[in-house]
Design an enzyme around this catalytic site. Structure first.
Site, PDB file in Angstrom:
ATOM      1  N   GLU A 211     -12.467  12.452  65.928  1.00 34.67           N
ATOM      2  CA  GLU A 211     -12.054  11.725  67.131  1.00 34.67           C
ATOM      3  C   GLU A 211     -13.053  10.590  67.416  1.00 34.67           C
ATOM      4  OE1 GLU A 211      -9.820  14.255  70.072  1.00 34.67           O
ATOM      5  OE2 GLU A 211     -11.334  13.435  71.411  1.00 34.67           O
TER       6      GLU A 211
ATOM      7  N   GLU B 233      -1.015  20.024  79.032  1.00 32.92           N
ATOM      8  CA  GLU B 233      -1.173  21.403  78.529  1.00 32.92           C
ATOM      9  C   GLU B 233      -1.975  22.256  79.511  1.00 32.92           C
ATOM     10  OE1 GLU B 233      -1.800  18.621  76.892  1.00 32.92           O
ATOM     11  OE2 GLU B 233      -1.151  18.738  74.798  1.00 32.92           O
TER      12      GLU B 233
ATOM     13  N   LYS C  56      -0.705  11.519  74.504  1.00 29.43           N
ATOM     14  CA  LYS C  56      -0.434  12.016  75.860  1.00 29.43           C
ATOM     15  C   LYS C  56       0.699  11.198  76.499  1.00 29.43           C
ATOM     16  CE  LYS C  56      -5.123  13.778  76.912  1.00 29.43           C
ATOM     17  NZ  LYS C  56      -6.271  13.826  77.826  1.00 29.43           N
TER      18      LYS C  56
ATOM     19  N   GLY D  39     -15.372  13.825  76.589  1.00 26.61           N
ATOM     20  CA  GLY D  39     -14.831  15.187  76.480  1.00 26.61           C
ATOM     21  C   GLY D  39     -15.465  15.985  75.350  1.00 26.61           C
ATOM     22  N   ARG D  40     -15.507  15.408  74.153  1.00 31.04           N
ATOM     23  CA  ARG D  40     -16.018  16.173  73.001  1.00 31.04           C
ATOM     24  C   ARG D  40     -17.538  16.286  72.993  1.00 31.04           C
ATOM     25  NH1 ARG D  40     -13.672  11.554  72.052  1.00 31.04           N
ATOM     26  NH2 ARG D  40     -14.709   9.854  70.952  1.00 31.04           N
TER      27      ARG D  40
ATOM     28  N   LYS E 250     -11.429  17.282  82.412  1.00 30.50           N
ATOM     29  CA  LYS E 250     -12.156  16.132  82.941  1.00 30.50           C
ATOM     30  C   LYS E 250     -11.265  15.325  83.893  1.00 30.50           C
ATOM     31  CE  LYS E 250     -14.532  11.988  81.276  1.00 30.50           C
ATOM     32  NZ  LYS E 250     -15.088  11.285  80.125  1.00 30.50           N
TER      33      LYS E 250
ATOM     34  N   HIS F 121     -13.479  32.306  47.904  1.00 31.34           N
ATOM     35  CA  HIS F 121     -12.329  33.024  47.339  1.00 31.34           C
ATOM     36  C   HIS F 121     -11.021  32.315  47.671  1.00 31.34           C
ATOM     37  CE1 HIS F 121     -14.832  36.477  46.159  1.00 31.34           C
ATOM     38  NE2 HIS F 121     -15.574  36.035  47.156  1.00 31.34           N
TER      39      HIS F 121
HETATM   40  C1  G6Q Z   1     -12.310  14.350  73.939  1.00 35.02           C
HETATM   41  C2  G6Q Z   1     -10.981  13.861  74.226  1.00 35.02           C
HETATM   42  C3  G6Q Z   1      -9.946  14.950  74.427  1.00 35.02           C
HETATM   43  C4  G6Q Z   1     -10.020  15.617  75.795  1.00 35.02           C
HETATM   44  C5  G6Q Z   1      -8.756  16.449  76.009  1.00 35.02           C
HETATM   45  C6  G6Q Z   1      -8.754  17.147  77.351  1.00 35.02           C
HETATM   46  O1  G6Q Z   1     -13.268  13.647  73.758  1.00 35.02           O
HETATM   47  O2  G6Q Z   1     -10.999  12.970  75.275  1.00 35.02           O
HETATM   48  O3  G6Q Z   1     -10.013  15.940  73.446  1.00 35.02           O
HETATM   49  O4  G6Q Z   1     -11.151  16.406  75.903  1.00 35.02           O
HETATM   50  O5  G6Q Z   1      -7.637  15.636  75.888  1.00 35.02           O
HETATM   51  O6  G6Q Z   1      -8.882  16.232  78.390  1.00 35.02           O
HETATM   52  P1  G6Q Z   1      -9.194  16.703  79.868  1.00 35.02           P
HETATM   53  O7  G6Q Z   1     -10.533  17.362  79.876  1.00 35.02           O
HETATM   54  O8  G6Q Z   1      -9.161  15.468  80.713  1.00 35.02           O
HETATM   55  O9  G6Q Z   1      -8.121  17.691  80.235  1.00 35.02           O
END
Ligand code: G6Q
Length: 556
Positions: free
Chosen positions: A354, A213, A513, A268-269, A207, A385
């Site tokens: 989150e 990463e 971050k 994001g989620r 986003k 199990h």
């Molecule tokens: C989700 C969070 C988080 C995010 C990641 C990746 O709701 O904001 O999990 O999706 O940190 O972020 P980017 O899409 O900006 O790389």
């Protein structure tokens, strides 16, 4: 004046009610009411919710609904659907419902209808996914794409990875998908070892396009591709991006024509319905992706319109509030008896924790009640199990969701009967338990008696009274999966409204971050040069730096 919901009359009525119900067993509730299943089950959007195996009565549901009214649930729901900026700490709307708004009714943000843009991106996804699937989109050397590698993390990974796994039965036969999220080079290196550069398409999903990463993995993948194909021009045929940050995507070297946009009002989620779902659309085809959206849209309409005592997300949200805040249940298990949902629990861990792992309400006041439980789980049959022992005989109250498919995606003789009998046996046994008398009788009929029976008895008793919801659907189609995911999204929203917390920000993620960025230079400097952190962090830095130098020395 305090604004905590726990000071309301509705909250206090629930507290008193909980004290009365704490000693009541579900076994007795079922014995007293032969209609309990009919009374406490609802069917909508292809999902049956049986919530009768919970520690509640009709009075509980009435009181929980009063709490929902006290918490302004009707207004909260209306504000979300109207596109208001309910994510107030980031001054953003939370409009995942617009991404799957199949009715196409206008949804306004800042006076502008967002639907034309949503539809334009969907058209772009359709065009692109068709061309990859048809073999029309070719790699740099002219070969059709065979491997899709999504590079993203958190919300840009877990949702699409879960859905792509769940709908494997719908995959295009030529295509394989890989999801690379972890910055540990092992993840990318192991994936690159499996794919052919000539037939691989990388989707860089971020986003913000600033996530360490993802950018590091993307740069390494780009380098790998250029080395293998011997020309920087190859990048245009093997890299596309999904992001809200056009400028940063361009700086990375991806042509904006190969970029799929989304908007700051998509969390994001909550983003798998947006262009973040591109790998899903490529793998299962646009028609199936639209079925996923349609299932979610149907659930959205249900959430917006159904009365609360027939409303799946409202009921599930209120029941979770009941256990977390009134029974102090600190965990919640998600147990799918559908192997296709292998990644559902990890996905929900992010979505729920989150969103609801917060300790202050919207006004910034610390809450004096428990909020989000710890979410965990695994495919049910494997769990039996492994960790179910704790559910049956441990000391924790563990509310659980059992998720059951009537039909499997693959029909091998005898298998589905085994799955279904195990699932139903577990919810039954967890609710009923086995009393000392019943245990004595069972041991007696096996020929045990006297001291041996007395010794064995306490170990073989099951307390029971472990609550569960059971969700049943016919078969995991894209439409059913869409509804199931939207159910959990809205359940979270209900809990957020009841607890007065904002489920759409994630400052905890942001902190991680930022701190990682401050520590990166320290790892590249000489040991002990930094004195900015606590002695543990400094000590660990020093140790790791010394050992890194040692391993460099032994290589050179
Ligand atoms: C989700 C969070 C988080 C995010 C990641 C990746 O709701 O904001 O999990 O999706 O940190 O972020 P980017 O899409 O900006 O790389």
């Amino acid at each position: 004046m305090t604004t905590l919901i726990s000071h309301s009359a509705a909250w206090n009525a629930l507290k008193t009610h909980q004290q009365a119900l704490a000693q009541v067993s579900m076994r007795d509730l079922f014995a007293q009411d032969s209609q309990r299943f009919e009374r406490f089950s609802v069917e909508a959007c292809g999902l049956l919710l049986d919530y009768s195996k919970n520690r509640l009565t009709g009075e509980t549901i009435t009181k929980l609904q009063q709490l929902a009214i006290e918490a302004n649930l009707p207004d909260g729901i209306a504000r979300m659907f109207r596109g208001e900026k309910i994510n107030h700490t980031e001054q953003r709307a939370a409009l995942h419902i617009a991404l799957r708004n199949r009715s196409n009714r206008p949804i306004m943000v800042d006076g502008k209808d967002v639907m034309p843009e949503v539809n334009a991106v969907l058209a772009q996804i359709r065009q692109f996914s068709n061309s990859v699937r048809d073999g029309e989109w070719r790699g740099y050397t002219g070969k059709p794409i065979e491997s899709i590698v999504n590079i993203g993390i958190g919300g840009s990974d877990l949702g699409p990875a879960m859905v792509a796994r769940a709908l494997k039965a719908y995959h295009h036969p030529r295509l394989r998908r890989y999801f690379v999220s972890n910055v540990d080079g092992t993840h990318l290196a192991q994936t690159l070892a499996k794919v052919d550069p000539e037939t691989t398409l990388f989707i860089i999903a971020s986003k913000t396009f600033t996530t360490q990463e993802t950018l590091l993995n993307a740069h390494s993948a780009r380098q790998w591709l250029i080395e293998k194909l011997g020309d920087e021009k190859a990048v245009a045929k093997h890299f596309v991006a999904v992001s809200t940050a056009t400028q940063k995507v361009t700086e990375f070297g991806i042509d904006p024509a190969n970029m799929f946009a989304f908007w700051d009002w998509v969390g994001g989620r909550y983003s798998l319905w947006s262009a973040i779902g591109l790998p899903i659309a490529v793998m299962i085809g646009m028609e199936n992706f639209e079925q996923l959206l349609a299932g979610a849209h149907e659930l959205d309409t249900h959430f917006e319109t159904a009365p609360y005592d027939k409303n799946l997300p409202v009921l599930m949200g209120l029941i979770e509030v009941w256990y977390s805040s009134f029974f102090e249940a600190s965990t919640h298990a998600v147990l799918p008896y559908d192997y296709a949902l292998k990644l559902f629990s990890p996905y929900l861990q992010q979505l729920i924790m989150e969103s609801l792992g917060k300790h202050v309400n919207c006004e910034g006041n610390p809450v004096d009640y428990s909020t989000c439980p710890i979410i965990w789980g695994a495919p049910g049959n494997n769990g039996q199990h492994a960790f179910y022992q704790l559910l049956h005989q441990g000391t924790h109250l563990v509310p659980a969701d059992f998720i059951i498919a009537v039909e499997s995606q693959h029909d091998l003789p005898g298998h589905q009967d085994a799955v279904l009998s195990n699932a139903l046996a577990q919810t039954y046994a967890l609710m009923m338990g086995r009393t000392a008398d019943e245990t004595r009788h069972a041991l007696d009929s096996k020929g045990l008696s006297g001291e041996l029976l007395a010794q064995q008895l306490p170990h073989r008793v099951f307390q029971g009274n472990q609550p569960s919801n059971t969700l049943v659907y016919q078969k995991l189609t894209p439409q059913v999966l869409g509804a199931l995911i939207a159910l959990y999204e809205h359940k979270i929203f209900v809990q957020g409204l009841c607890w007065g917390i904002n489920p759409f920000d994630q400052w905890g993620v942001e902190l991680g971050k930022q701190v990682a960025n401050t520590l990166l230079p320290a790892l590249q400097e000489t040991a002990g040069a930094h004195k900015e952190h606590d002695s543990s962090t400094e000590g660990l830095l020093k140790y790791i730096n010394a050992h890194r130098r040692h391993s460099f020395d032994s290589v050179t």
